[in-house]
Design an enzyme around this catalytic site. Sequence first.
Site, PDB file in Angstrom:
ATOM      1  N   GLU A   1      -9.559   5.933   6.936  1.00  0.00           N
ATOM      2  CA  GLU A   1      -8.124   6.188   6.869  1.00  0.00           C
ATOM      3  C   GLU A   1      -7.715   7.489   6.160  1.00  0.00           C
ATOM      4  O   GLU A   1      -6.790   8.166   6.597  1.00  0.00           O
ATOM      5  CB  GLU A   1      -7.420   5.010   6.169  1.00  0.00           C
ATOM      6  CG  GLU A   1      -7.414   3.753   6.993  1.00  0.00           C
ATOM      7  CD  GLU A   1      -7.070   2.539   6.153  1.00  0.00           C
ATOM      8  OE1 GLU A   1      -7.879   2.170   5.277  1.00  0.00           O
ATOM      9  OE2 GLU A   1      -5.997   1.973   6.345  1.00  0.00           O
TER      10      GLU A   1
ATOM     11  N   ARG B   1       0.826  -1.207   0.000  1.00  0.00           N
ATOM     12  CA  ARG B   1       0.000   0.000   0.000  1.00  0.00           C
ATOM     13  C   ARG B   1       0.864   1.263   0.000  1.00  0.00           C
ATOM     14  O   ARG B   1       0.513   2.254  -0.633  1.00  0.00           O
ATOM     15  CB  ARG B   1      -0.984   0.011   1.176  1.00  0.00           C
ATOM     16  CG  ARG B   1      -1.972   1.177   1.134  1.00  0.00           C
ATOM     17  CD  ARG B   1      -3.115   1.029   2.117  1.00  0.00           C
ATOM     18  NE  ARG B   1      -4.165   0.157   1.616  1.00  0.00           N
ATOM     19  CZ  ARG B   1      -5.202   0.539   0.876  1.00  0.00           C
ATOM     20  NH1 ARG B   1      -5.352   1.823   0.551  1.00  0.00           N
ATOM     21  NH2 ARG B   1      -6.097  -0.321   0.461  1.00  0.00           N
TER      22      ARG B   1
END
Lengths: 767, 483
Positions: free
Chosen positions: A717, A307
């Site tokens: 997030e 990620r």
Amino acid sequence: MKNIPHESGIYHVTGTAVYVDDIPVDDNCLTGYVVYSSYSRAKIKSFDISRAINMPGIKKILSFVDIPGKNQMGPVFHDESVLAENDVFCIGQAIFLIAADNEENARKAAKEIHINFEELEPVLSIEQAMQKGELLQPQRRIECGDVEKALAASPHIIEGELVTGAQEHWYLETQASLCIPGEGNEMKVYSSTQNPSETLAIVAEILGIQKNDVEVVMRRIGGGFGGKETQANHAAAWAALLAYSARCPVKLRLRREDDQIITGKRHPFLIKYKAGFDNDGRISAIDFEQNCNGGYATDLTMAILERAMLHADNAYFVPNMRITGNAWKTNMVSNTAFRGFGGPQGMAGIETIIDRIAWYLKKDSADIRFINFYGLNDRNITPYGQIIENNRLYMLWERLLESSQYKERKKAVDNFNSENEFIKRGIALTPVKFGISFTTSFLNQAGALVNVYTDGSVLVNHGGTEMGQGLHTKIKQIAAKEFGIALENVKVNETNTSKVPNTPPTAASSGTDMNGMAVKNAIDKLKKRIASVIADEFNKEKKFTNQDALIFENNFIIDSKNRGKKILFSKAIPIVHLNRVSLSATGFYHTPGVHFNRTTGKGAPFYYYAFGMAVSEVEVDILTGYHRIIRADILHDTGQSINTAIDIGQIQGGFMQGVGWCTTEECKYDEKGNLLNFSPDTYKIPGVRDIPGQFNVNLLQGAPNPNTIHQSKAVGEPPFMLAFSVWLAMKYAVSAVGNHTIEPEWNIPMTNEKILLAIEKLTSNLK
Amino acid sequence: MNHNKIAFVLDGKVTEIGFRNSPYYPTTTLLQYLRSLPGHKGTKEGCNEGDCGACTVVIAEPDGSNKLKYNAFNSCLIFLPQIHGKYVITVENLGTPQNPHIIQKALVDRHGSQCGYCTPGIVMSAFALYKQCKTPGYEEILDALAGNLCRCTGYLPVIDAIKEACRFNGKDHFNAEEPEIIRMLKNIRNNTSKTIKIEKNECCYYILADIKQIWSILNNSKEHYTIVSGNTDTVLRVNKKHESLNRLIDISNVQQLKKIDIKKDYIIIGSAACIEDIKSAVKNIFPPFYNILKIFGSRQVRNQATLGGNVASASPIGDTLPVLMAYDAEVILQSQNHTREINIRNFITGYRTTQIKYDEIIAGIKIPKLPPEKIVTAYKISKRRDLDISTVNVAFCLELFQNNIVKQIELFYGGMSAWTKRAVNTEKFLTGKQWTRENVEQAMNFIEEDFTPISDARSGAPGRSIMAKNLLLKFWNDVKKCN
């Protein structure tokens, strides 16, 4: 309905919300205690528990030989033991488990366990690991264009390194589990976990029993932030081993200092970069080398590194880009998921580059950002080949620039700095583009079980966990809306693996997206069944009603073709029941189309992107290093928000957590690898006085998200990374000390100590 | 009330704990006790060291005018005997899901909770504010919440909720109960002997109501007794270091030691006066002292911690030590037949050691008012502004001649060595020189001769040195601004 309060709010404020440690237990419940390594790297030559086992109140002391199943709790790669065997690989690694009548007796016994260690040389930093050349897993790479060629052709090149630090989750509720053995092999596990299905799997594996014998229950957790995605498995595994062995309930709860020492943190990164750009500041190429400190075991490191690599571009189009990712093995705790999941570290790299380009060209960094934004119709392909659709960057830019008055305030900041020597101000705008979906594609699935009871009340079960983010509240709203009934008639149940099995963790901001869809799927099935019976019921009176014409709204089931024809939902359900039709249905959802090939580094790993933008203005006292956020303006894209209050709460909280990571939250270690900041005495998360003096948070209006539940967007997030606006505003303020002639060294976190050191270095270069 | 027993009011009823026949010890904390009860699981353990506020409760006592005074405390920092004769209020006592308190309702309506684990503590801090302060301003709300960490919300909705709730001027069901509660508390005190002795296994714990009782204990014992007053530090030896403290004398109920006596030329602060009370008292008399007390711990800690404790602990980073030294304060030491005063500059003899003798206690601290020509300023640098321990803390005292020549300068530094020390070489350099920026900047180089700081969790040595130097320049700049 849009901003109804948190479904547990009233229980939170009255102290009646139940967490693991609040569950009533009877007197025979034992206290679990873990004895862990105080060496970063050592061999266990021998040990002696004979004295300890005979101490008062001690019921069991277990070592690895007492594990009936596998001594393994690595969630992806099987490289993490439940209890150390012949070697310890980090401080905090569990070696023994104790079950005692109380914690004090357990602690006394722990002191009497004698372990003969042979201390070995540990690896305690990324740099040391690089020298040793030991990676956790093979290197990964994502690449597009021709980086070498483009760099060679670039008019300007900047190179450098960026260091980002570890971050402790500091959930208010520490790791905890209560395990109650049942008949035969049965084990009921109450766990403060974000990942009940995996907790179940680990418990079954270590006990050597079938998964159908384990039931994991969680009602809510006192904060997770990724810290309970895999790390909750440990406390559950330890408590289960003790309960299984002692044949009685065992509760294991980590004390704060043990929690901080034992559990993994946000991965520290060392990012090396080389970027080429033209006179306008347009980036032509970047070569990134991302190095993360994975700790001693893999845990989720590879997905986190992935990620980070997939977010090395953030919101910017870079035609030629190479991202090399290395996960280094060290003798430190195995680092783990934390809000953003590598995204913040990945983005910090390119945000540094952009800021440095602006500094180098003496231009406004916001303008450099703007000309590098992904385009709406061209310049819109990521380095991994996904096309960016529904790009919201320009909408955000336009509206935020105006509402924050960025340009005017930047001038005022410069004026202020020219008139003040010891207090400097800075302002910065930063964007966020965050990919939504698990990059491990199979995890993008969710299940639900919806029961309608004969009084018309509805019980919703789904696989997601409530950790404060408001998932259950949104699910409740979704279910009420789909059934067309009042919120009071819907209850969202505790998360229970026996109701909804084989679920992914509640992570990657995907909780509402996926579980909401699974719940809708179950409700669609139920509505069809109910409509079928009710259509027949309506037709008894010889009026023709088609079941497809029935709609559910305002607590009624209504014939949309003949609105006078209707029945109360609560009156309809008993009729369905009398007709012997099932009022319970499972639902399922998988995110369509997402895929990513790790070997080629190409694919479309994200279902969509969430966007956000922030402008922050700060003040830095250059003599003390203290900073103060004067004002923050955030505009964030949540699609068609299901609950605006919850979404704004996520943005405010995520932003402040990011501010903590960038400023006061610091993990220091001594030369032996001992964590020095192992308690809130020295580990400082933001307090109430650290929030911006003016804190304006708004949701982007008029930008619904196609193809998601009620056209909403994930929000957990992405706002974390908006804190870069604070971090870079502080850099601007410090840079003003030398009137922007010398660039300050800028890493994460910038504590007041680091700021003062940066200023010292800067001013000594001025002379 | 006889020995081995304490009494207090909980859930609106007089509650007794007999230590002999219960699982509790005198060093059991209020948090542990509450969590052992079925009806008080709302009080949460977040850190067990007073750094997060999740365990905040309110303890009320009569304020002398037939009203109760409500203050927030970290229940993890309180030994059970310290609640003797007091009214303990937990989150469950405020309201129920069916009938929530105004504070509770406002927090729900304003989305002030997310995971909910810090929430009961926030409710209790807000409740204390609600009862103390009609229509608090923004700063007062922040001050009340600085001891409560929340990892989810970013605090803003919490602040909004409290602002909203406080419009109701402290009205709630507690007002009507007050006379009855006060009667119960009086009854407990009237039925209590002057000294309560609690013995449990090896542990012996005295609760004193009159300081005179202490001498017979100290003089007749060969053992070392630990004095419990504020207890914000001592309790950590039990909570964190897991020591068994077996000889304790609790003076936190001794009213004689809580007095703050403001005279024309000086002020005497009783050693058991809490920091919050001192803060209010010194606001206009000793502004630099006030500035340090304002950021001393958190509201909960200040309600409990005492000046005597801060001085006696002789910590190298004790918040009040540099400023007391700059003011030339005297420590008043008392033994059975003798009272003596020692200048605080001589009182501390080394790392956590002092001149106090085994049969003495600190009765108070005497701070003289300084002539106006003496300029005193104090600074504290910590990683976070609130609820943090000093990385470096200082207090400076300067006297200039008319011609801007330094007549005298005294520089007291905490966090730079094993105990609070003066920057002797720096002072020497500056004395007799012009009080100019050039000279101050030159003087800053002498800081390195004066101190060799350590590196620890709070800062590395180089960072500490920069802070120590910069604070001198900051002082110069602030003096300039004043003139």
